[in-house]
Design a protein around this motif. Structure first.
Motif, mmCIF file in Angstrom:
data_model
loop_
_atom_site.group_PDB
_atom_site.id
_atom_site.type_symbol
_atom_site.label_atom_id
_atom_site.label_comp_id
_atom_site.label_asym_id
_atom_site.label_seq_id
_atom_site.Cartn_x
_atom_site.Cartn_y
_atom_site.Cartn_z
ATOM 1 N N ASP A 1 -31.215 -13.910 -25.779
ATOM 2 C CA ASP A 1 -29.870 -13.713 -26.331
ATOM 3 C C ASP A 1 -29.732 -12.324 -26.934
ATOM 4 O OD1 ASP A 1 -28.507 -16.398 -26.077
ATOM 5 O OD2 ASP A 1 -30.359 -16.991 -27.082
ATOM 6 N N GLY B 1 -32.707 -24.189 -23.388
ATOM 7 C CA GLY B 1 -31.915 -23.011 -23.734
ATOM 8 C C GLY B 1 -30.723 -22.924 -22.795
ATOM 9 N N THR C 1 -28.303 -21.152 -31.307
ATOM 10 C CA THR C 1 -29.531 -20.622 -30.713
ATOM 11 C C THR C 1 -29.463 -19.108 -30.646
ATOM 12 O OG1 THR C 1 -28.537 -20.798 -28.537
ATOM 13 C CG2 THR C 1 -29.875 -22.661 -29.283
ATOM 14 N N GLU D 1 -32.275 -16.656 -29.047
ATOM 15 C CA GLU D 1 -33.600 -16.371 -28.493
ATOM 16 C C GLU D 1 -33.711 -14.875 -28.205
ATOM 17 O OE1 GLU D 1 -35.629 -19.097 -27.715
ATOM 18 O OE2 GLU D 1 -34.097 -20.540 -28.335
#
Length: 491
Positions: free
Chosen positions: A137, A8, A132, A134
């Motif tokens: 985020d 990540g 991405t 997550e």
DNA sequence: TTTTGGGG
């Protein structure tokens, strides 16, 4: 795929990022300033913005983003939106930190709405599906939204030393203007797009340039055409009643498809590094390749200030007056209707009823005929009538005035008894046989036009009454005309 | 590859 990406992304706060000069970083930020993408002199487009976060909110971090295509550029919808950058290179420029993104070096971004509680789906993601998002985020986006909603993000907007209101613009110096786009016209013949901008204030009266002198001998007609071409009356109906609307013309800009993105009518923008010039006695803004168009939120303090000041103007009899006419107003013309509210010429031109009466504060820019000797014509108008007919009663005043205020120009006719009253009882006559009358008339007209021995004419502000009428009952709007009435020289 | 432009 690198270890870092597999684990990540590690996002820097902006305070951390600015210390990592020379390194490639990822970060989130709230957009505090944004300028539309525009072509560079090289192969790419460039988009610039300022981002802020809790760790670094003043003056924020400048970001430059280069990409080969327009659809790869950040298209920020609103200040306060959240942007995420990957692989930006930290640099310094003029002792200030700067982040450089380049699509060719795999820099990327995604954009989210800034509204609190909105979803976590980006509204722009040029790199497609592979992004991405997550829990961490969502957490960052959520925190930035909460912070931005309680924080004034526009601290930079409207505070530059270059900032000017339309009432203060001058020629020959670069400046910035916060204004609203009222109308975007496509001049297809020249392949030019002209934006018409407004901030609720009045541009100062501009002098005519020597190069503006008319070729057809009718300066009033030229002035009128210049204004009509700029904004048709039908479009003007949708404009605010007061305040100057300035055209913004491109100069030296690239052709059609590589032009910068233009805002649309209704948008508030901050025009940066533009200039002003005067054409046909009207100010116009000039947009150069070095100019920039920044978006402004309607909630921006500068925008709110413009709108509040305008509401005040609308509501106040004194503030409705042109901002450049003397206070208290003076006029060498008097009207018999001083209790009637003053109308701006844009209100006159767009008034829904075709026949109506108005009182205005204007400047008289030209007369037609331009020679006082030709102000009267024989009443029957026939060629059979000798032009030098000595009989006074057979003549009538027919004079067209070109009137101007900060909002518009229009033609108004001075005719018959209204003209006799206007000139203080001076009767219509064959003026070529009335030397004394001509001298008196000419003196009055010169005062009205602000003719001086030195320098260009500078017409004074005068009050006058106008009435509108039509020539053809079947097409009242299309054949609408204006006449001066109930107005005369004082004393 | 590191320009282009970078608040004048």
């Amino acid at each position: 795929m690198s270890n870092r990406e597999r684990e990540g992304y590690n996002y820097a706060t902006l305070a951390e990022a600015v210390k990592l000069v020379g390194e490639t970083v990822h970060f989130y930020g709230v957009v505090a300033a944004y300028e539309q993408p525009k072509p560079t002199r090289g192969r790419d487009y460039l988009c610039t913005m300022t981002v802020i976060d809790t760790s670094y909110n003043s003056p924020g971090l400048r970001v430059l983003f280069f990409a080969p295509r327009l659809d790869q550029m950040p298209r920020v919808k609103d200040l306060g939106d959240v942007i995420r950058f990957h692989r930006l290179q930290m640099k310094t420029h003029s002792d200030a930190p700067q982040a450089n993104g380049n699509e060719r070096s795999r820099s990327s971004f995604v954009l989210f709405r800034g509204c609190e509680g909105d979803d976590y789906v980006p509204y722009q993601n040029p790199s497609g599906t592979s992004f991405t998002m997550e829990a961490s985020d969502r957490n960052i986006v959520g925190l930035l939204r909460t912070w931005a909603s309680s924080h004034s993000i526009d601290t930079l907007a409207g505070t530059s030393k270059y900032m000017k209101q339309i009432k203060d613009v001058a020629v020959d110096s670069y400046c910035d203007v916060c204004c609203k786009i009222l109308f975007v016209s496509e001049q297809s013949a020249e392949n030019k797009v002209i934006m018409h901008v407004w901030d609720g204030t009045d541009a100062s009266p501009a002098c005519l340039n020597p190069s503006d002198h008319s070729e057809n001998g009718d300066p009033g007609q030229d002035l009128w055409i210049a204004k009509q071409v700029a904004v048709p009356v039908d479009v003007m109906r949708g404009f605010p009643a007061l305040g100057t609307v300035l055209p913004l013309v491109p100069d030296g800009m690239p052709e059609n498809d590589s032009r910068p993105l233009l805002p649309v009518a209704g948008d508030w923008v901050k025009l940066r590094n533009i200039r002003f010039r005067v054409r046909k006695g009207l100010y116009e803004g000039v947009l150069y390749p070095c100019s920039k168009i920044g978006i402004l939120s309607p909630s921006t303090q500068t925008v709110q200030n413009c709108e509040r000041a305008y509401e005040e103007r609308l509501a106040s009899e004194a503030l409705r007056l042109p901002q450049w006419c003397p206070q208290p107003p003076q006029s060498m013309l008097v009207t018999g209707y001083d209790h009637v509210k003053l109308s701006a010429l844009r209100e006159v031109l767009t008034y829904p009823e075709v026949t109506y009466k108005f009182r205005c504060m204007v400047r008289v820019m030209a007369t037609w005929p331009s020679d006082v000797l030709d102000f009267c014509e024989p009443t029957d108008g026939s060629a059979a009538q000798p032009i030098d007919h000595p009989d006074q009663g057979d003549f009538v005043f027919v004079v067209r005035l070109t009137l101007e205020d900060p909002t518009a120009r229009l033609h108004a006719f001075l005719y018959g008894e209204d003209a006799v009253e206007f000139f203080g009882g001076c009767p219509a006559a064959n003026l070529r046989r009335q030397g004394d009358t001509v001298v008196v008339l000419k003196r009055k007209v010169d005062r009205l036009l602000g003719v001086s021995e030195h320098g260009p004419p500078n017409p004074p502000w005068v009050t006058c009454c106008l009435k509108s009428y039509y020539l053809d009952k079947a097409r009242p709007r299309e054949t609408r005309r204006y006449r001066v009435f109930g107005t005369r020289f004082a004393g």
